[in-house]
Design an enzyme around this catalytic site. Structure first.
Site, PDB file in Angstrom:
ATOM      1  N   LYS A  54       0.812  -1.233  -0.142  1.00  0.00           N
ATOM      2  CA  LYS A  54      -0.014   0.141  -0.010  1.00  0.00           C
ATOM      3  C   LYS A  54       0.857   1.315   0.136  1.00  0.00           C
ATOM      4  CE  LYS A  54      -4.006  -2.066   2.272  1.00  0.00           C
ATOM      5  NZ  LYS A  54      -4.331  -2.710   3.432  1.00  0.00           N
ATOM      6  N   GLN A  98      -4.865  -1.107   9.681  1.00  0.00           N
ATOM      7  CA  GLN A  98      -4.756  -2.764   9.146  1.00  0.00           C
ATOM      8  C   GLN A  98      -5.454  -3.635   9.789  1.00  0.00           C
ATOM      9  OE1 GLN A  98      -3.427  -3.308   5.880  1.00  0.00           O
ATOM     10  NE2 GLN A  98      -4.383  -5.498   6.273  1.00  0.00           N
ATOM     11  N   ASP A 121     -11.559   3.172   4.293  1.00  0.00           N
ATOM     12  CA  ASP A 121     -12.052   1.683   4.419  1.00  0.00           C
ATOM     13  C   ASP A 121     -13.534   1.563   4.253  1.00  0.00           C
ATOM     14  OD1 ASP A 121     -10.016  -0.284   4.031  1.00  0.00           O
ATOM     15  OD2 ASP A 121      -9.644  -0.308   6.167  1.00  0.00           O
TER      16      ASP A 121
END
Ligand code: NAD
Length: 300
Positions: A54, A98, A121
């Site tokens: 990422k 994460q 997200d």
């Protein structure tokens, strides 16, 4: 019939190119650089790989990448404090924690501490509600990537019958919401669904997000249907040598590709779209935060 293979790798590269172009324009016209903060707690090897990749792709599209690595033993208060700081930081437009988090942390507390406007997200309860009520939300990256691929292949999705297999909060449910928003008739199937094969066989669009290797075979698929395989499963591959493995989806690719009109492969289908959509969401968040026009074609 032999299905068209929907190349997620090429599509994702196109999306990243569009994001990079837009970032370049933001810099030259407004002196703005979108920034994505990724927080990793602990040292789960798979998470380490995701976070590294990422960060690399964030920098490649010209955005700032801020990586925060905390030890496994970090207490919840410390993590919440870091999120408060990132929420306040004007250089940070997107925040991603994460998952999975270590067992001693309450995942909902953490997810819901992220400023909903920076929640790239799309897991914050406010964004879940905004999506469910058809309002402007931050949309979870994997379902957003699936939607982009479906729109690209089928154009207007209105009136199509869609079946989503899997009802998780990160894939199945938001996927179903997005398809409903595009006026599909949506069925969510799951582990307790009766006559699941017949339900899938009625679908013009079949999205598999189950986590069961090659569960869905060609005889579950309507001829000509578009099949999106979200699953990523590692299975033994003795044909490649002792102890070797390979990745497969939730769909049995050879039998499905003989029936479907189009299908995403695993790997190289939905997977690459997820990070591309994370970058697109960060760009969108930056534009919204600064009252600028959102990038076209990169939101739901
Ligand atoms: P999950 O375990 O949270 O949910 C799985 C869902 O499948 C559940 O709702 C369950 O009811 C349903 N299910 C389980 N067994 C079933 C069966 N036999 N028949 C019908 N339904 C069944 O999983 P998830 O987080 O939604 O992920 C699903 C898959 O997608 C996994 O393989 C995961 O690795 C993959 N995934 C891929 C990406 C990507 O970027 N490509 C992103 C997220 C998840």
């Amino acid at each position: 019939m032999t299905a068209e293979i929907l190349d997620g790798k090429a599509f994702a590269a196109r999306i990243r190119g569009q994001v990079a172009d837009h970032v370049g324009r933001l810099k030259s016209a407004h002196g703005l650089t979108p920034g994505l903060a990724v927080v990793l707690v602990g040292s789960d090897p798979a998470s380490e790989v995701y976070v590294r990749s990422k960060g690399k792709m964030t920098r490649e599209v010209g955005m700032n990448s801020f990586e925060h690595r905390l030890p496994e033993t970090t207490d919840e208060k410390t993590l919440l404090g870091l999120l408060d700081d990132l929420n306040e930081d004007p250089a940070v437009h997107g925040i991603l924690v994460q998952l999975p988090l270590p067992g001693h942390m309450n995942e909902s507390n953490i997810i819901n501490r992220v400023d909903p406007a920076k929640d790239v997200d799309g897991f914050h309860i406010l964004n879940v509600g905004l999506l469910a009520t058809g309002q402007k939300a931050m949309v979870p990256c994997t379902p957003l990537g699936c939607l982009m691929m479906l729109r690209d292949r089928l154009g207007d999705l209105s009136g199509l019958d869609a079946v989503v297999v899997g009802r998780s909060n990160i894939v199945g449910k938001p996927m179903a919401q997005l398809l409903l928003r595009d006026s599909c008739t949506v069925t969510i199937a799951h582990s307790r669904t009766r006559e699941i094969e017949a339900k899938c066989r009625a679908a013009d669009i079949l999205v598999a997000a189950v986590g069961r290797a090659e569960l869905i075979t060609g005889d579950w698929i309507k001829p000509g249907a578009t099949v999106i395989d979200v699953g990523i499963n590692r299975i033994p591959a003795p044909e490649r040598g002792e102890g070797k493995t390979r990745l497969v989806g939730d769909v049995h690719f050879p039998s499905a590709a003989a029936v479907a009109g189009a299908i995403t492969p695993v790997p190289g289908g939905v997977g690459p779209m997820t990070i591309a959509c994370l970058l697109a969401n960060t760009l969108t968040a930056c534009c919204r935060a600064n009252g600028l026009k959102e990038p076209e074609g990169l939101t739901a």
